[in-house]
Design a protein around this motif. Structure first.
Motif, PDB file in Angstrom:
ATOM      1  N   LEU A   1      -5.860  -2.360  -8.353  1.00  0.00           N
ATOM      2  CA  LEU A   1      -4.880  -2.220  -7.282  1.00  0.00           C
ATOM      3  C   LEU A   1      -4.117  -3.525  -7.061  1.00  0.00           C
ATOM      4  O   LEU A   1      -2.914  -3.513  -6.795  1.00  0.00           O
ATOM      5  CB  LEU A   1      -5.572  -1.793  -5.991  1.00  0.00           C
ATOM      6  N   GLY A   2      -4.818  -4.651  -7.199  1.00  0.00           N
ATOM      7  CA  GLY A   2      -4.142  -5.943  -7.078  1.00  0.00           C
ATOM      8  C   GLY A   2      -3.095  -6.140  -8.156  1.00  0.00           C
ATOM      9  O   GLY A   2      -1.992  -6.630  -7.891  1.00  0.00           O
ATOM     10  N   VAL A   3      -3.419  -5.750  -9.398  1.00  0.00           N
ATOM     11  CA  VAL A   3      -2.465  -5.874 -10.506  1.00  0.00           C
ATOM     12  C   VAL A   3      -1.256  -4.972 -10.255  1.00  0.00           C
ATOM     13  O   VAL A   3      -0.099  -5.397 -10.426  1.00  0.00           O
ATOM     14  CB  VAL A   3      -3.147  -5.512 -11.841  1.00  0.00           C
ATOM     15  N   VAL A   4      -1.502  -3.728  -9.867  1.00  0.00           N
ATOM     16  CA  VAL A   4      -0.406  -2.788  -9.597  1.00  0.00           C
ATOM     17  C   VAL A   4       0.486  -3.317  -8.478  1.00  0.00           C
ATOM     18  O   VAL A   4       1.727  -3.255  -8.572  1.00  0.00           O
ATOM     19  CB  VAL A   4      -0.976  -1.402  -9.248  1.00  0.00           C
ATOM     20  N   THR A   5      -0.126  -3.842  -7.419  1.00  0.00           N
ATOM     21  CA  THR A   5       0.657  -4.363  -6.299  1.00  0.00           C
ATOM     22  C   THR A   5       1.498  -5.558  -6.726  1.00  0.00           C
ATOM     23  O   THR A   5       2.667  -5.686  -6.339  1.00  0.00           O
ATOM     24  CB  THR A   5      -0.286  -4.765  -5.147  1.00  0.00           C
ATOM     25  N   LEU A   6       0.911  -6.445  -7.524  1.00  0.00           N
ATOM     26  CA  LEU A   6       1.649  -7.621  -7.996  1.00  0.00           C
ATOM     27  C   LEU A   6       2.840  -7.207  -8.848  1.00  0.00           C
ATOM     28  O   LEU A   6       3.968  -7.703  -8.644  1.00  0.00           O
ATOM     29  CB  LEU A   6       0.715  -8.525  -8.791  1.00  0.00           C
ATOM     30  N   VAL A   7       2.626  -6.314  -9.810  1.00  0.00           N
ATOM     31  CA  VAL A   7       3.718  -5.881 -10.695  1.00  0.00           C
ATOM     32  C   VAL A   7       4.804  -5.184  -9.886  1.00  0.00           C
ATOM     33  O   VAL A   7       6.001  -5.433 -10.072  1.00  0.00           O
ATOM     34  CB  VAL A   7       3.166  -4.955 -11.803  1.00  0.00           C
ATOM     35  N   THR A   8       4.391  -4.306  -8.974  1.00  0.00           N
ATOM     36  CA  THR A   8       5.361  -3.590  -8.139  1.00  0.00           C
ATOM     37  C   THR A   8       6.181  -4.564  -7.310  1.00  0.00           C
ATOM     38  O   THR A   8       7.417  -4.451  -7.232  1.00  0.00           O
ATOM     39  CB  THR A   8       4.637  -2.592  -7.225  1.00  0.00           C
ATOM     40  N   ALA A   9       5.529  -5.538  -6.692  1.00  0.00           N
ATOM     41  CA  ALA A   9       6.244  -6.500  -5.850  1.00  0.00           C
ATOM     42  C   ALA A   9       7.205  -7.347  -6.675  1.00  0.00           C
ATOM     43  O   ALA A   9       8.332  -7.624  -6.243  1.00  0.00           O
ATOM     44  CB  ALA A   9       5.242  -7.384  -5.120  1.00  0.00           C
ATOM     45  N   LEU A  10       6.794  -7.752  -7.867  1.00  0.00           N
ATOM     46  CA  LEU A  10       7.676  -8.561  -8.719  1.00  0.00           C
ATOM     47  C   LEU A  10       8.884  -7.751  -9.184  1.00  0.00           C
ATOM     48  O   LEU A  10      10.000  -8.299  -9.304  1.00  0.00           O
ATOM     49  CB  LEU A  10       6.900  -9.086  -9.927  1.00  0.00           C
ATOM     50  N   LEU A  11       8.690  -6.463  -9.452  1.00  0.00           N
ATOM     51  CA  LEU A  11       9.807  -5.621  -9.851  1.00  0.00           C
ATOM     52  C   LEU A  11      10.797  -5.429  -8.713  1.00  0.00           C
ATOM     53  O   LEU A  11      12.007  -5.311  -8.936  1.00  0.00           O
ATOM     54  CB  LEU A  11       9.291  -4.252 -10.328  1.00  0.00           C
ATOM     55  N   ILE A  12      10.267  -5.388  -7.493  1.00  0.00           N
ATOM     56  CA  ILE A  12      11.142  -5.201  -6.333  1.00  0.00           C
ATOM     57  C   ILE A  12      11.880  -6.491  -6.018  1.00  0.00           C
ATOM     58  O   ILE A  12      13.110  -6.539  -5.958  1.00  0.00           O
ATOM     59  CB  ILE A  12      10.329  -4.726  -5.114  1.00  0.00           C
ATOM     60  N   ALA A  13      11.103  -7.553  -5.806  1.00  0.00           N
ATOM     61  CA  ALA A  13      11.701  -8.853  -5.477  1.00  0.00           C
ATOM     62  C   ALA A  13      10.608  -9.913  -5.519  1.00  0.00           C
ATOM     63  O   ALA A  13       9.538  -9.705  -4.942  1.00  0.00           O
ATOM     64  CB  ALA A  13      12.360  -8.826  -4.095  1.00  0.00           C
ATOM     65  N   PRO A  14      10.851 -11.047  -6.171  1.00  0.00           N
ATOM     66  CA  PRO A  14       9.852 -12.120  -6.188  1.00  0.00           C
ATOM     67  C   PRO A  14       9.471 -12.586  -4.786  1.00  0.00           C
ATOM     68  O   PRO A  14       8.326 -12.966  -4.556  1.00  0.00           O
ATOM     69  CB  PRO A  14      10.552 -13.231  -6.976  1.00  0.00           C
ATOM     70  N   SER A  15      10.413 -12.529  -3.849  1.00  0.00           N
ATOM     71  CA  SER A  15      10.103 -12.956  -2.478  1.00  0.00           C
ATOM     72  C   SER A  15       9.063 -12.049  -1.845  1.00  0.00           C
ATOM     73  O   SER A  15       8.225 -12.494  -1.051  1.00  0.00           O
ATOM     74  CB  SER A  15      11.367 -12.968  -1.626  1.00  0.00           C
ATOM     75  N   LEU A  16       9.102 -10.729  -2.188  1.00  0.00           N
ATOM     76  CA  LEU A  16       8.098  -9.794  -1.658  1.00  0.00           C
ATOM     77  C   LEU A  16       6.714 -10.151  -2.191  1.00  0.00           C
ATOM     78  O   LEU A  16       5.728 -10.111  -1.460  1.00  0.00           O
ATOM     79  CB  LEU A  16       8.458  -8.362  -2.037  1.00  0.00           C
ATOM     80  N   ALA A  17       6.664 -10.521  -3.487  1.00  0.00           N
ATOM     81  CA  ALA A  17       5.387 -10.936  -4.068  1.00  0.00           C
ATOM     82  C   ALA A  17       4.856 -12.175  -3.361  1.00  0.00           C
ATOM     83  O   ALA A  17       3.646 -12.296  -3.120  1.00  0.00           O
ATOM     84  CB  ALA A  17       5.552 -11.197  -5.561  1.00  0.00           C
ATOM     85  N   GLY A  18       5.736 -13.100  -3.013  1.00  0.00           N
ATOM     86  CA  GLY A  18       5.303 -14.287  -2.279  1.00  0.00           C
ATOM     87  C   GLY A  18       4.795 -13.944  -0.897  1.00  0.00           C
ATOM     88  O   GLY A  18       3.786 -14.488  -0.443  1.00  0.00           O
ATOM     89  N   TRP A  19       5.490 -13.010  -0.216  1.00  0.00           N
ATOM     90  CA  TRP A  19       5.080 -12.613   1.134  1.00  0.00           C
ATOM     91  C   TRP A  19       3.714 -11.944   1.121  1.00  0.00           C
ATOM     92  O   TRP A  19       2.908 -12.109   2.028  1.00  0.00           O
ATOM     93  CB  TRP A  19       6.136 -11.669   1.709  1.00  0.00           C
TER      94      TRP A  19
END
Length: 729
Positions: free
Chosen positions: A560-578
């Motif tokens: 789930l952590g990997v999926v969340t990271l990939v999803t956030a990076l695809l959406i926006a790097p700032s979301l991954a940082g948040w």
């Protein structure tokens, strides 16, 4: 010679439960309390009305601060999501945020009260001893498949400390066993006999084993109260990992005598004796942050407080007349036996008109904690079911409003995890919508611009910082109080080590929090789906869990952590940082869980003087004594016991075992017990003790150990095949 001829005369059923095991019974009634029927006439009159004070001002401050902070957070969050209009998804995000934010706002407000109460004062104080006591108190320790040397050694240390202080005449000690493992049961009996031998014939330490652990711990306590409760004014409840100094025990008895309207007085048990990384984090948090949190709730709860099931003294009259628990209607997990019975007992005792409160500054009250993240998750599964059960008790007639608050508080302590998870999922869904879904250019209403799902990024960042500050504030308050107290600061490693330790604890807790969010959410979903939990003994010793088990438990958290990271990076790097704190915790779930139970990591930090508590620098004498007592009992053979061998090889021990069994009860005609029939058949065919050991199942062993006739058959078996003498021709 037949083995039976070497033994003592046949057992006399009238001699059962002699003072060697138990005192004479002194029964007291404990009626089951109604949940739907209640009237004001059922409330007892106060014996000292002038001593009853309700902290209205503190409660007003706590709720005012909580409402103000929650309102401010809700307004700020609305400003974040209202840009471009509030959609259904944004509304869900706002609602989930307000619920979670109100939860942390109340804890923040409570910690302010605790900080004001403690700042500039020592968090703990050694209580003064009274000149004398007028009452008798039973120190009661329910046990369930525990290591006998540990629990018996702890009770011995408490009894000897009270004797040293000159108050032994006022205290008796009961070890109440609900153990289901037959070998552990026999080991308990051996430990009890060893303990009585060490303490002397006048020691009032007693042991009782129940054949059936009906109603679990609540039934164990109820059995004691209804059979022996009439001989005591109070009982002090221990858990199997509890430890209290003689000063603390005597101070609680004195406090109960001084307050005739007190029903329950709870202490703040500090975590000690822990060495794994996870347990040391909990131990540090308990010692540094716990006093401020406990002081806060003690101040504004006042005499309408709660009870956490151990390290507390209870007035026998209050418990017997007010705490008889009914079963809940329906089937588990929401019906049947009440699991988290301590909250309910406190609420029912308060309903009767007795005070329930906390004395958090009494020094000398200790407990232990689970050694790893997985162990905490297993314990939380049972606690989760017990707390969710309380939803059915919110409508109980006659409860004090704060008792209902305690139920809601416990319920939300577990619902907060799925709410947080849903909030994160809403945020991800909104981000996906903003980046990948085509805006609606032609809406029903006239607009110069398309309806983009947008957020106020600046406000969101400010709100994130404010939320973190409110979450961490109780820890900062506790840290300040700890640092301001010179003896605690020096014994804890000094200013810089304590600050570094606090930073380590905050970072590690932040990483562990997402994993616990998923663990608790899973427990909630399983319980809502109708899956009840079992009742397994807790693992208390330091030590690691096999790595394969850790991977199995946490592999989906990592995925789930990997999926969340990939999803956030695809959406926006700032979301991954948040979302980085949550993502990091999930990605590191397996190594975090492994490190949590790793003894070497915890000891390495201890050697560096980090996560150190004053009780490790100045080890409490009671802890040293309990360890030494446990070691002596273990070396004397009280732990590693094969029950059948112990009973077979030692006729004296077999006689004592039979004396500790309850008086003979005749079986109703025609009522056949399959396990007993099978055990008798196997013993009849066994030619040696080894045959019996190999053939009898755990249930059948237990049946044999409860049955005097089967024990006599066991005793007749030779230890090994008899050799036939032959002569050479």
């Amino acid at each position: 010679m037949d083995r039976m001829s070497e033994r003592e005369p046949a057992f006399d059923p009238n001699a059962a439960n002699t003072p060697a095991a138990l005192p004479p019974e002194s029964p007291i009634a404990m009626p089951t309390q109604p949940l739907k029927a209640w009237s004001k006439a059922d409330v007892r009159p106060l014996r000292n009305p002038d001593g009853w004070r309700t902290p209205y001002l503190s409660r007003l401050i706590v709720f005012a601060v909580a409402v103000f902070v929650t309102t401010a957070g809700a307004i700020q969050m609305y400003g974040v999501v209202e840009v471009g209009g509030v959609t259904l998804l944004k509304g869900a995000l706002l609602g989930l945020f307000v619920i979670n934010f109100a939860w942390i706002a109340l804890a923040f407000a409570s910690s302010i009260i605790g900080f004001v109460a403690l700042v500039g004062r020592p968090a703990l104080q050694t209580p003064d001893l009274p000149e004398t006591l007028a009452s008798r108190t039973a120190v009661v320790m329910p046990i369930y498949n525990e290591q006998p040397s540990r629990v018996f050694g702890a009770v011995q240390a408490v009894a000897q400390d009270i004797e040293r202080l000159g108050f032994s005449a006022h205290f008796d000690y009961f070890l109440l066993s609900d153990t289901t493992d037959p070998d552990v049961w026999i080991a308990e009996e051996k430990a009890f006999l060893l303990l009585r031998e060490q303490m002397g014939p006048d020691a009032r330490i007693y042991y009782r084993h129940r054949a059936k652990n009906h109603r679990r711990k609540a039934g164990n306590i109820e059995d004691f109260v209804t059979r022996w409760g009439g001989a005591y004014e109070h009982m002090l409840i221990f858990d199997a990992d509890s430890l209290m100094t003689g000063h603390a025990v005597i101070a609680l008895a004195a406090a109960m005598e001084a307050d005739p309207d007190a029903g329950i007085i709870q202490t703040l048990p500090l975590v000690i004796n822990r060495n794994t990384l996870f347990a040391r984090l909990q131990q540090f948090a308990s010692r540094v942050y716990g006093p401020v949190i406990a002081a806060g709730i003690a101040v504004w709860y006042g005499r309408d407080g709660n009870y956490w099931g151990h390290n507390a003294i209870i007035r026998m009259e209050a418990f017997a007349e007010g705490a008889g628990l009914p079963d809940l209607p329906g089937k588990p997990p929401f019906g049947g036996l009440i699991l988290s019975h301590d909250f309910v007992e406190a609420a029912l005792i308060r309903r009767k008109g007795w005070a329930v409160y906390m004395l958090p500054r009494i020094e000398g009250s200790y407990e232990e904690s689970p050694p790893s993240l997985i162990d905490v998750g297993q314990r939380d599964r049972r606690w989760c079911q017990g707390n969710l059960q309380h939803a059915a008790l919110l409508g109980t007639r006659g409860l004090h409003p704060l008792s209902r608050h305690h139920f809601l508080n416990g319920i939300f302590s577990y619902l907060a995890s799925p709410f947080w998870m849903f909030m994160l999922l809403c945020g991800l869904a909104l981000a996906l919508q903003a980046n990948f879904i085509r805006p609606e250019y032609f809406t029903d209403e006239f607009s110069l611009f398309p309806a983009w799902p947008r957020f106020d990024a600046e406000r969101a960042l400010q709100l994130f910082g404010a939320t973190m500050a409110i979450l961490i504030a109780p820890k900062i308050f506790g840290l300040i109080v700890h640092l301001l107290h010179g003896p605690s600061r020096r014994a804890g490693g000094g200013f810089f080590r304590i600050v570094i330790s606090s930073a380590i604890e905050i970072v590690m807790s932040s990483l562990i929090a997402p994993v616990m969010m998923l663990v608790q959410s899973g427990s909630v979903f399983q319980i809502l789906a109708g899956k009840a939990t079992g009742w397994n003994p807790q693992r208390r010793d330091d030590g690691s869990i096999p790595f394969a088990d850790i991977v199995r438990r946490h592999r989906w958290h990592t995925v789930l952590g990997v999926v969340t990271l990939v999803t956030a990076l695809l959406i926006a790097p700032s979301l991954a940082g948040w979302m980085s704190p949550t993502i990091a915790g999930l990605l590191m779930a397996i190594p975090l869980s492994w490190a949590s139970g790793h003894l070497g990591s915890g000891l390495a930090l201890k050697r560096l003087g980090l996560l150190l508590i004053p009780e490790e620098t100045n080890i409490p004498e009671i802890a040293t004594a309990a360890r030494a007592n446990g070691r002596r009992l273990s070396e004397a053979g009280s732990d590693e016991v094969d029950g059948l061998v112990a009973l077979h090889d030692d006729p004296n021990f077999l006689r004592e075992h039979e004396r500790m069994l309850p008086a003979f009860e005749r079986r109703p005609r025609g009522q056949i017990e399959p396990d007993r029939v099978m055990a008798a058949a196997k013993l009849s065919e066994a030619e040696t003790l080894d045959d019996a050991r190999a053939w009898l199942s755990a249930k059948e062993r237990t049946v044999v150990m409860h049955d005097r006739a089967l024990l006599a058959m066991l005793a007749k078996l030779p230890a090994a095949p008899q050799q036939t003498a032959t002569a050479d021709a």
